[in-house]
Structure formats: structure tokens, C-alpha cells
Motif scaffolding. Sequence first.
Motif, PDB file in Angstrom:
ATOM      1  N   VAL A 131       0.854  -1.200   0.000  1.00 26.21           N
ATOM      2  CA  VAL A 131       0.000   0.000   0.000  1.00 26.21           C
ATOM      3  C   VAL A 131       0.887   1.246   0.000  1.00 26.21           C
ATOM      4  N   ARG A 132       0.270   2.395  -0.241  1.00 26.90           N
ATOM      5  CA  ARG A 132       1.025   3.637  -0.166  1.00 26.90           C
ATOM      6  C   ARG A 132       1.398   3.920   1.291  1.00 26.90           C
ATOM      7  N   GLU A 133       2.576   4.442   1.471  1.00 28.41           N
ATOM      8  CA  GLU A 133       3.072   4.706   2.824  1.00 28.41           C
ATOM      9  C   GLU A 133       2.183   5.712   3.556  1.00 28.41           C
ATOM     10  N   ASP A 134       1.663   6.659   2.803  1.00 28.07           N
ATOM     11  CA  ASP A 134       0.782   7.671   3.377  1.00 28.07           C
ATOM     12  C   ASP A 134      -0.600   7.070   3.628  1.00 28.07           C
ATOM     13  N   ASN A 135      -0.944   6.802   4.879  1.00 24.33           N
ATOM     14  CA  ASN A 135      -2.284   6.354   5.278  1.00 24.33           C
ATOM     15  C   ASN A 135      -2.626   4.944   4.794  1.00 24.33           C
ATOM     16  N   TYR A 136      -1.596   4.191   4.356  1.00 25.81           N
ATOM     17  CA  TYR A 136      -1.813   2.801   3.912  1.00 25.81           C
ATOM     18  C   TYR A 136      -2.925   2.686   2.861  1.00 25.81           C
ATOM     19  N   SER A 137      -2.974   3.643   1.957  1.00 26.07           N
ATOM     20  CA  SER A 137      -3.985   3.687   0.883  1.00 26.07           C
ATOM     21  C   SER A 137      -5.406   3.703   1.435  1.00 26.07           C
ATOM     22  N   GLY A 138      -5.573   4.158   2.686  1.00 25.14           N
ATOM     23  CA  GLY A 138      -6.911   4.191   3.277  1.00 25.14           C
ATOM     24  C   GLY A 138      -7.416   2.832   3.719  1.00 25.14           C
ATOM     25  N   ILE A 139      -6.499   1.878   3.859  1.00 23.91           N
ATOM     26  CA  ILE A 139      -6.891   0.511   4.236  1.00 23.91           C
ATOM     27  C   ILE A 139      -6.334   0.195   5.629  1.00 23.91           C
ATOM     28  N   LYS A 140      -7.248   0.094   6.590  1.00 29.57           N
ATOM     29  CA  LYS A 140      -6.834  -0.292   7.940  1.00 29.57           C
ATOM     30  C   LYS A 140      -7.112  -1.759   8.215  1.00 29.57           C
ATOM     31  N   GLU A 141      -8.153  -2.274   7.571  1.00 31.47           N
ATOM     32  CA  GLU A 141      -8.534  -3.679   7.722  1.00 31.47           C
ATOM     33  C   GLU A 141      -9.107  -4.166   6.404  1.00 31.47           C
ATOM     34  N   LYS A 147     -14.466  -0.997  -2.825  1.00 32.41           N
ATOM     35  CA  LYS A 147     -14.349   0.093  -3.809  1.00 32.41           C
ATOM     36  C   LYS A 147     -12.903   0.527  -4.071  1.00 32.41           C
ATOM     37  N   LYS A 148     -11.921  -0.209  -3.514  1.00 33.81           N
ATOM     38  CA  LYS A 148     -10.523   0.070  -3.839  1.00 33.81           C
ATOM     39  C   LYS A 148     -10.162  -0.630  -5.146  1.00 33.81           C
ATOM     40  N   LYS A 149      -9.032  -0.221  -5.732  1.00 32.63           N
ATOM     41  CA  LYS A 149      -8.543  -0.848  -6.962  1.00 32.63           C
ATOM     42  C   LYS A 149      -7.303  -1.674  -6.638  1.00 32.63           C
ATOM     43  N   HIS A 185       1.910   3.615  -6.499  1.00 34.08           N
ATOM     44  CA  HIS A 185       2.579   4.863  -6.123  1.00 34.08           C
ATOM     45  C   HIS A 185       1.855   6.074  -6.719  1.00 34.08           C
ATOM     46  N   ARG A 186       1.421   5.953  -7.967  1.00 33.68           N
ATOM     47  CA  ARG A 186       0.777   7.074  -8.666  1.00 33.68           C
ATOM     48  C   ARG A 186      -0.710   7.200  -8.332  1.00 33.68           C
ATOM     49  N   GLY A 187      -1.273   6.207  -7.624  1.00 32.16           N
ATOM     50  CA  GLY A 187      -2.680   6.270  -7.266  1.00 32.16           C
ATOM     51  C   GLY A 187      -3.616   5.646  -8.279  1.00 32.16           C
TER      52      GLY A 187
END
Length: 280
Positions: A131-141, A147-149, A185-187
Motif C-alpha cells: 500500500v502507499r506509505e501515506d495512510n496505507y492507501s486508506g486501508i486499515k482492515e 471500492k478500492k482498486k 505509487h501514482r494512485g
Amino acid sequence: MKRVVIYGALLCLVFLLSACSENTQRSESKWEQVKENGELIVGTSGTLVGVSYTPKDSDQLSGYDVEVMRALGEKMGVDIVFKEIGVDEMFAAVKSGKVDAAMNDFQINDEREESYLFSNPYKYSYTTMIVREDNYSGIKELEDLEKKKAGGEATTTFSEIARAFGATVITYDNVSNEVYLKDVHRGILDVIINDYYLSKLGLQAYPEYDLVLHPDIKLNPTEHGVLLNKENPSLKEEIDKAMLALRQEGELTRLAKRFFGEDASIKPKAPIQPSPVATQ
């Protein structure tokens, strides 16, 4: 009349001998065919860093799976001939006989064993997420996958996990690890669900991307084996014999530490939770 009877008898004998010859050829085991040809044709992707890839300083395919397969071939007394094909195509290639076996970090599970044979495990691992280092791509669990890719091959266990939790799986055509990592990385992607060792090596190979392994998600203990046609038990038997010898001699451990920095040939000690969904 006697001539007709004799001729008929001879004709029947010819057909009988021909049928016996065909049955003998059919009954020849896959291992006997491989041994007679002196080579084992193995499908692999050539795109997985650390497992099946061409290092930047070389023009020869290498990686843990590749070198384990070569070591197996040496024990069995046959040459290994690799065919680089896409992951989703490998299952069909094994079933059709286009290749004798496939080795590409394939997990052993009940559903696959209904249609294929697997060698005894040469690798043990578990599932994690990049995942992205910033906020773990919004994935906590896991539930946050909705709705993620997620990037991945269409038929893998990892893609099944992503779909089960509502993620959209974006598939690629046998591309390198870097393409997936760059897109997270690019989202363009949010997550890559994959094997722990492959994920770890991918991040080490491309440190320029702001990505991490998710610190809290470790699931689905896995065993990995050589994929074989269901009708080739003789080949499985010979591969298993060679695999046992490599394990007893410590060769699996040496190769695992060479490519992963850890002994992937034994079960991980870290507590791993079972997969919360039925995976393929």
C-alpha cells in the motif's frame, strides 16, 4: 478356403500386434517420456522478481523457483527447458501438455488439486498487501478494500480475496513487478495483494516508490509446489524424490536465503490468520 482363413488369421494378428504397440506407447509413463527425451519443459512467467526473472546484470532467467527447478532437474538427470508464458495461461498449458510442468509461486489448495497435481512444497509463505506509505492507501482492515482498486492476475488467490471484499481487480498482461508498484505509487491502483516474499523483494527492488507492506494484515498461510498434469503421477513421484533430497541436503534453504534473505523453505514463525474467504 484355407488360404482365406490363414490370411484372415494373419490380418487379425497384425491388428492385435498394432493394438498392443499402441497400448504400450499409451501406457508409457510421463516420467519415462521425459527421461527418454532428456528434458523437462517448464512454464514460468519470467516477470516475478526473486522468483522467475532475468536480473539486470544477466541475460539468463533466474530466481528461487527457477534455480530450485534447475536443481531438481540435476537430481533427476534431465535438462530443464523454460517457456516464458503468462500466469493465467500456465494452467491451460499444463493441462494440454504444452508444458510438462509449471513453476511460478503457485499455491497448493483443495480447489486446484481437483484438477491438477502438485509436488510436495518447496516454499511456505503468507499473504500481505503493498500500500502507499501515506495512510496505507486508506486501508486499515480487510473491509476497507471495498471500492478500492487492486492490481493482479485474474485467476489468482490474491484477486479472489480482493473481489470478496468488494475491490475492483485491475488485470495486467504478464508485466513486471515495477508496473504494479508504479501504479500504486501514482494512485492508479490502491493495493497489491500478494505473497509476503514477493512483496518484500518488489519493494526492495524499487525503493523510489513511497510504498510499504501493510503492518497489520498477515493472512492465509500458504504452501507452494510445482504444478503438474493430473494424469502424470509418475512425474510427481520423481520430482518429490528429488525435492526431498534437496531439502535434506539444505539446498532449498540455501537458495531461499540467496533470493529472499530468509528461509522460505520452512513454515514462517509469525502468527498468521487464516484467510477469511474461500480462496482458489
